[in-house]
Design a protein around this motif. Structure first.
Motif, short mmCIF file in Angstrom:
data_model
loop_
_atom_site.label_atom_id
_atom_site.label_comp_id
_atom_site.label_asym_id
_atom_site.label_seq_id
_atom_site.Cartn_x
_atom_site.Cartn_y
_atom_site.Cartn_z
N ILE A 215 0.78 -1.30 -0.07
CA ILE A 215 0.08 -0.10 -0.16
C ILE A 215 0.84 1.24 0.08
O ILE A 215 0.73 2.20 -0.67
N VAL A 216 1.99 1.17 0.82
CA VAL A 216 2.61 2.55 0.92
C VAL A 216 3.55 2.74 -0.16
O VAL A 216 3.99 3.83 -0.71
N PHE A 217 4.09 1.65 -0.94
CA PHE A 217 4.92 1.51 -1.96
C PHE A 217 4.08 2.13 -3.10
O PHE A 217 4.38 2.74 -3.98
N GLY A 218 2.87 1.59 -3.35
CA GLY A 218 1.91 2.11 -4.22
C GLY A 218 1.62 3.67 -4.23
O GLY A 218 1.71 4.40 -5.34
N ILE A 219 1.46 4.12 -2.78
CA ILE A 219 1.31 5.60 -2.79
C ILE A 219 2.67 6.29 -3.00
O ILE A 219 2.57 7.33 -3.84
N LEU A 220 3.65 5.81 -2.62
CA LEU A 220 4.91 6.68 -3.01
C LEU A 220 5.29 6.43 -4.44
O LEU A 220 5.84 7.43 -4.98
N LYS A 221 4.69 5.35 -5.11
CA LYS A 221 5.09 5.53 -6.61
C LYS A 221 4.01 6.19 -7.43
O LYS A 221 4.01 6.20 -8.72
N SER A 222 2.89 6.59 -6.94
CA SER A 222 1.55 6.96 -7.59
C SER A 222 2.06 8.21 -8.45
O SER A 222 1.50 8.34 -9.44
N GLY A 223 2.98 8.96 -8.02
CA GLY A 223 3.31 10.35 -8.67
C GLY A 223 4.25 9.80 -10.02
O GLY A 223 4.14 10.83 -10.85
N THR A 224 5.00 8.65 -9.87
CA THR A 224 5.69 8.49 -10.94
C THR A 224 5.08 7.60 -11.97
O THR A 224 5.26 7.75 -13.29
N TRP A 225 4.25 6.61 -11.29
CA TRP A 225 3.46 5.51 -12.42
C TRP A 225 2.23 6.01 -12.85
O TRP A 225 1.54 5.52 -13.79
N GLY A 226 1.65 7.07 -12.16
CA GLY A 226 0.30 7.35 -12.35
C GLY A 226 -0.62 6.57 -11.42
O GLY A 226 -0.41 5.35 -10.66
N VAL A 227 -1.90 7.05 -11.20
CA VAL A 227 -3.01 6.56 -10.19
C VAL A 227 -3.76 5.54 -11.02
O VAL A 227 -4.14 4.33 -10.70
N VAL A 228 -4.34 5.99 -12.18
CA VAL A 228 -5.31 5.36 -13.03
C VAL A 228 -4.87 4.94 -14.43
O VAL A 228 -4.93 3.48 -14.63
N GLN A 229 -4.29 5.90 -15.09
CA GLN A 229 -3.79 5.70 -16.25
C GLN A 229 -2.25 5.56 -16.25
O GLN A 229 -1.70 6.58 -15.42
N PRO A 230 -1.58 4.40 -16.69
CA PRO A 230 -0.15 4.68 -16.26
C PRO A 230 0.51 5.60 -17.43
O PRO A 230 0.19 6.06 -18.31
N LYS A 231 1.87 6.11 -16.59
CA LYS A 231 2.47 7.05 -17.32
C LYS A 231 3.53 6.37 -18.04
O LYS A 231 3.62 5.05 -17.97
N PRO A 232 4.05 6.94 -19.18
CA PRO A 232 4.91 6.10 -20.00
C PRO A 232 6.23 5.33 -19.38
O PRO A 232 6.39 4.41 -19.79
N GLU A 233 6.72 5.88 -18.15
CA GLU A 233 7.70 5.03 -17.51
C GLU A 233 7.06 3.90 -16.80
O GLU A 233 7.75 3.46 -15.93
N ALA A 234 5.72 3.77 -16.57
CA ALA A 234 5.30 2.93 -15.41
C ALA A 234 4.99 1.61 -16.04
O ALA A 234 4.79 1.34 -17.21
N PRO A 235 5.42 0.50 -15.19
CA PRO A 235 5.02 -0.82 -15.53
C PRO A 235 3.74 -0.81 -15.72
O PRO A 235 2.69 -0.58 -15.10
N GLU A 236 3.04 -1.93 -16.52
CA GLU A 236 1.97 -2.41 -16.95
C GLU A 236 1.88 -3.76 -16.55
O GLU A 236 2.47 -4.46 -17.27
N TRP A 237 1.03 -4.50 -15.65
CA TRP A 237 0.48 -5.83 -15.39
C TRP A 237 -0.88 -6.06 -15.71
O TRP A 237 -1.03 -7.42 -16.19
N MET A 238 -1.70 -5.22 -15.63
CA MET A 238 -3.00 -5.53 -15.98
C MET A 238 -3.85 -5.29 -17.21
O MET A 238 -4.83 -5.41 -17.77
N ALA A 239 -2.97 -4.22 -17.93
CA ALA A 239 -3.62 -3.54 -19.28
C ALA A 239 -2.57 -3.26 -20.00
O ALA A 239 -1.26 -3.09 -19.64
N CYS A 240 -3.00 -3.15 -21.21
CA CYS A 240 -2.01 -2.87 -22.33
C CYS A 240 -2.34 -1.41 -22.62
O CYS A 240 -3.28 -1.04 -22.92
N ARG A 241 -1.13 -0.40 -22.74
CA ARG A 241 -1.30 0.63 -23.30
C ARG A 241 -1.67 1.04 -24.52
O ARG A 241 -1.36 0.36 -25.47
N ARG A 242 -2.86 1.76 -24.99
CA ARG A 242 -3.08 2.08 -26.17
C ARG A 242 -2.41 2.76 -27.35
O ARG A 242 -1.63 3.70 -26.57
#
Length: 242
Positions: A215-242
């Motif tokens: 939970i804390v790791f997700g909060i700390l990384k939310s600014g870098t990875w994004g909250v709902v839509q992943p940012k370009p540098e974010a890993p994607e595990w559950m969805a593919c970027r369009r």
């Protein structure tokens, strides 16, 4: 005021000063490190990202094991947990002050100081309750919390001054001295006895640490990875970027 009343007030003041000093040291660390990130990175021949990683790991260790630290206090007694935490924290501060590289810094600061904090912070809350009556507790909790707020306010000033005129290492060396004084004064603190029959659930501890850590790791990384839509540098595990 009678002599007995004076001694009682003095003992109460010493207990409050001891617990407030513990809270002060806990809050001072992070603010100083945030202020001196660039200097620490240059001194240890590493990157700012590396120091930010150490700060993140310190937060993760505390968040993941805080419930476990409270449980250990129930098993061994809050006063003993507080004292053990202070010793571990002082070892971490000394390791941090002497660290020659990022790896040793992470062992001392992120690891040992984080483990010390998870024993100290829950114990402070319990020891305030056991050393002060109900009418005095709001004031005691307020003063302990104020010590943390003062440390947060003074941290940038202290970190900036030592970074400019001496070395950031002296801040952590100073923490060792403060903790030594706390350990001398802690004998005046009334203990909360260990609870009989309480055991540490290792499987539950692992799940709790994993859950809180994620939970804390997700909060700390939310600014870098994004909250709902992943940012370009974010890993994607559950969805593919369009």
């Amino acid at each position: 005021m009678t002599k007995t009343g004076g001694r009682a007030a003095g003992a109460t003041g010493a207990v409050l000063a001891t617990l407030a000093a513990g809270q002060f040291v806990m809050a001072l660390d992070t603010t100083v490190m945030n202020t001196a990130i660039a200097t620490v990175a240059e001194d240890l021949d590493t990157t700012v990202t590396g120091i930010q990683t150490a700060i993140t790991m310190y937060t993760l260790v505390m968040a993941s094991l805080m419930i476990t630290g409270g449980k250990v206090g129930e098993i061994v007694g809050r006063k003993r947990a507080f004292a053990i935490g202070c010793v571990v924290y002082a070892c971490g501060s000394l390791t941090t002050a002497l660290s020659p590289n990022l790896t040793v810094l992470m062992i001392g600061w992120s690891g040992l100081e984080g483990l010390g904090a998870v024993l100290i912070m829950p114990a402070i809350v319990a020891l305030v309750a056991s050393n002060f009556g109900k009418p005095e507790r709001p004031r005691a909790y307020g003063l302990v919390a104020a010590a943390g707020a003062i440390a947060a306010a003074l941290g940038p000033l202290i970190g900036g001054a030592f970074t400019t005129y001496a070395s950031w290492r002296w801040v952590f060396a100073g923490e060792v001295l403060i903790v030594a004084v706390i350990l001398v004064l802690v004998r005046r603190v009334n203990d909360t006895p260990a609870e009989q029959g309480v055991k540490l659930d290792l499987f539950g501890t692992a799940l709790s640490a994993l859950g809180l850590g994620l939970i804390v790791f997700g909060i700390l990384k939310s600014g870098t990875w994004g909250v709902v839509q992943p940012k370009p540098e974010a890993p994607e595990w559950m969805a593919c970027r369009r």
